[in-house]
Design a protein around this motif. Sequence first.
Motif, PDB file in Angstrom:
ATOM      1  N   VAL A 125       0.841  -1.204   0.000  1.00 43.95           N
ATOM      2  CA  VAL A 125       0.000   0.000   0.000  1.00 43.95           C
ATOM      3  C   VAL A 125       0.876   1.254   0.000  1.00 43.95           C
ATOM      4  O   VAL A 125       0.677   2.181  -0.790  1.00 43.95           O
ATOM      5  CB  VAL A 125      -0.933  -0.007   1.232  1.00 43.95           C
ATOM      6  CG1 VAL A 125      -1.597   1.344   1.419  1.00 43.95           C
ATOM      7  CG2 VAL A 125      -2.000  -1.090   1.088  1.00 43.95           C
ATOM      8  N   HIS A 126       1.875   1.278   0.855  1.00 45.33           N
ATOM      9  CA  HIS A 126       2.731   2.460   0.964  1.00 45.33           C
ATOM     10  C   HIS A 126       3.623   2.618  -0.260  1.00 45.33           C
ATOM     11  O   HIS A 126       3.932   3.740  -0.671  1.00 45.33           O
ATOM     12  CB  HIS A 126       3.566   2.374   2.239  1.00 45.33           C
ATOM     13  CG  HIS A 126       2.733   2.365   3.481  1.00 45.33           C
ATOM     14  ND1 HIS A 126       3.226   1.987   4.717  1.00 45.33           N
ATOM     15  CD2 HIS A 126       1.424   2.684   3.685  1.00 45.33           C
ATOM     16  CE1 HIS A 126       2.264   2.069   5.619  1.00 45.33           C
ATOM     17  NE2 HIS A 126       1.157   2.489   5.013  1.00 45.33           N
ATOM     18  N   PRO A 186      -3.032  11.993   8.100  1.00 42.07           N
ATOM     19  CA  PRO A 186      -2.524  10.624   8.070  1.00 42.07           C
ATOM     20  C   PRO A 186      -1.275  10.501   7.205  1.00 42.07           C
ATOM     21  O   PRO A 186      -1.108  11.210   6.218  1.00 42.07           O
ATOM     22  CB  PRO A 186      -3.687   9.834   7.468  1.00 42.07           C
ATOM     23  CG  PRO A 186      -4.371  10.827   6.573  1.00 42.07           C
ATOM     24  CD  PRO A 186      -4.242  12.157   7.271  1.00 42.07           C
ATOM     25  N   ASP A 187      -0.394   9.585   7.597  1.00 44.48           N
ATOM     26  CA  ASP A 187       0.748   9.219   6.777  1.00 44.48           C
ATOM     27  C   ASP A 187       1.036   7.747   7.044  1.00 44.48           C
ATOM     28  O   ASP A 187       0.339   7.111   7.851  1.00 44.48           O
ATOM     29  CB  ASP A 187       1.954  10.130   7.054  1.00 44.48           C
ATOM     30  CG  ASP A 187       2.494   9.997   8.475  1.00 44.48           C
ATOM     31  OD1 ASP A 187       2.096   9.049   9.187  1.00 44.48           O
ATOM     32  OD2 ASP A 187       3.300  10.853   8.873  1.00 44.48           O
ATOM     33  N   PRO A 188       2.008   7.145   6.363  1.00 48.30           N
ATOM     34  CA  PRO A 188       2.241   5.713   6.558  1.00 48.30           C
ATOM     35  C   PRO A 188       2.488   5.307   8.007  1.00 48.30           C
ATOM     36  O   PRO A 188       2.146   4.185   8.402  1.00 48.30           O
ATOM     37  CB  PRO A 188       3.473   5.450   5.677  1.00 48.30           C
ATOM     38  CG  PRO A 188       3.348   6.450   4.580  1.00 48.30           C
ATOM     39  CD  PRO A 188       2.809   7.683   5.228  1.00 48.30           C
ATOM     40  N   ALA A 189       3.058   6.209   8.821  1.00 52.45           N
ATOM     41  CA  ALA A 189       3.300   5.868  10.225  1.00 52.45           C
ATOM     42  C   ALA A 189       2.004   5.588  10.973  1.00 52.45           C
ATOM     43  O   ALA A 189       1.996   4.821  11.938  1.00 52.45           O
ATOM     44  CB  ALA A 189       4.082   6.996  10.920  1.00 52.45           C
ATOM     45  N   ALA A 253       6.601  -0.013   7.411  1.00 54.24           N
ATOM     46  CA  ALA A 253       5.997  -1.333   7.194  1.00 54.24           C
ATOM     47  C   ALA A 253       7.013  -2.296   6.595  1.00 54.24           C
ATOM     48  O   ALA A 253       7.062  -3.482   6.953  1.00 54.24           O
ATOM     49  CB  ALA A 253       4.774  -1.201   6.286  1.00 54.24           C
ATOM     50  N   ARG A 254       7.844  -1.799   5.690  1.00 51.85           N
ATOM     51  CA  ARG A 254       8.873  -2.648   5.075  1.00 51.85           C
ATOM     52  C   ARG A 254       9.880  -3.126   6.117  1.00 51.85           C
ATOM     53  O   ARG A 254      10.284  -4.297   6.114  1.00 51.85           O
ATOM     54  CB  ARG A 254       9.560  -1.900   3.950  1.00 51.85           C
ATOM     55  CG  ARG A 254      10.612  -2.719   3.217  1.00 51.85           C
ATOM     56  CD  ARG A 254      11.286  -1.902   2.128  1.00 51.85           C
ATOM     57  NE  ARG A 254      12.363  -2.666   1.519  1.00 51.85           N
ATOM     58  CZ  ARG A 254      12.204  -3.514   0.513  1.00 51.85           C
ATOM     59  NH1 ARG A 254      11.004  -3.690  -0.010  1.00 51.85           N
ATOM     60  NH2 ARG A 254      13.234  -4.169  -0.003  1.00 51.85           N
ATOM     61  N   SER A 255      10.278  -2.234   7.032  1.00 48.80           N
ATOM     62  CA  SER A 255      11.211  -2.631   8.085  1.00 48.80           C
ATOM     63  C   SER A 255      10.598  -3.693   8.989  1.00 48.80           C
ATOM     64  O   SER A 255      11.273  -4.645   9.395  1.00 48.80           O
ATOM     65  CB  SER A 255      11.610  -1.408   8.921  1.00 48.80           C
ATOM     66  OG  SER A 255      12.342  -0.490   8.136  1.00 48.80           O
ATOM     67  N   LEU A 256       9.311  -3.526   9.314  1.00 45.59           N
ATOM     68  CA  LEU A 256       8.626  -4.546  10.100  1.00 45.59           C
ATOM     69  C   LEU A 256       8.644  -5.888   9.382  1.00 45.59           C
ATOM     70  O   LEU A 256       8.900  -6.938   9.990  1.00 45.59           O
ATOM     71  CB  LEU A 256       7.179  -4.126  10.358  1.00 45.59           C
ATOM     72  CG  LEU A 256       6.925  -3.083  11.431  1.00 45.59           C
ATOM     73  CD1 LEU A 256       5.460  -2.653  11.401  1.00 45.59           C
ATOM     74  CD2 LEU A 256       7.292  -3.620  12.814  1.00 45.59           C
TER      75      LEU A 256
END
Length: 341
Positions: A125-126, A186-189, A253-256
């Motif tokens: 999504v991001h 809102p932002d990806p965080a 999200a990628r780091s997670l």
Amino acid sequence: MNPPIPVAIGPYTVVRRLGEGGMGTVYLCRTAGGGDAAVKLIRPDLSADPGFRRRFAAEVDAARRVASFCTAAVLGHGAHEDQPYLATEYIDGPTLNDHVAETGPLPPGTLHSLAVGVAAALTAVHAAGLVHRDVKPQNVILSITGPRVIDFGISRAVDGPALTARGVVLGTPGWLAPEQLRGAGPDPACDVFAWGCLVAWAGLGRHPYGTGGLLAVGERMLRAEPDLDGLPEGLSGAVRSALSADPARRPTARSLLLTLTGGDAAPASLAAATRLDPRPGPGGPVKPQAPAAVPGTAATPPSTPTWRDARPWPMRRLLTGAAAFAIGLALLVLGVLLLPH
């Protein structure tokens, strides 16, 4: 009172009504080729609003831009008697909300699979330049090929114009990041924070910020540390980092996803991570407690799944679909990690 069920919506033959949502009604339909589709038909009062039509067009664009293996693929869109509609792939499976309500918190192996799958979906999504803005148990479907994050009804392109009034926060109370409660956009965080709430809720059967009155819940989300007692040790660190009150301290999200899958060793580590163990946690099923609403928000209805049939999904199908789930989740992770970032 429910509207009468149409015979057809565009080229899609209506089979039955699936559910109601804030935007309209969702129907199970048949495509011309005999396949299944979920068709969202917008309410007449909203259809007459030019501003809402712009927002609906943004939803279609958002849904088209996300990799289809992470969500429901868009099949088509148009208008039925001047009411816009969106047709997507029909995904069979329970929502996370229904599954946890029926069987209790997820056991560690299944919980890890969920955490990986939703992190992969948010990474996609991001990567498409979007923020989902409504990550919650009702918007995650547990298909045999992995979790699917659905319903982009209030998502917005990160670089796109705001389509809502200044000061109005879109999302579901209890799943909003602290900065959103303070009025930030809102932002990806924000999606990462919601991921942390979702994984904690699925593993504990309760919201990490508890229940209670509106002011008490809002105050805890703004100032208190989340209660993660009982969360598996292998996930608690990632969830706690995602729930940081400071968005700058949250992982992407990628780091997670890389953390949960062991980075470059992701394919080898997925075998254990994707084993499905649907047994309830110690003490038997625990019905999750929904967080109280937070004041100052425009909430989307949290109670009714809008993209799927709400019938129970037999546990036997989860067991027999375990191999397909493992393969599908492995392919999803590999595909997402190849996306540009």
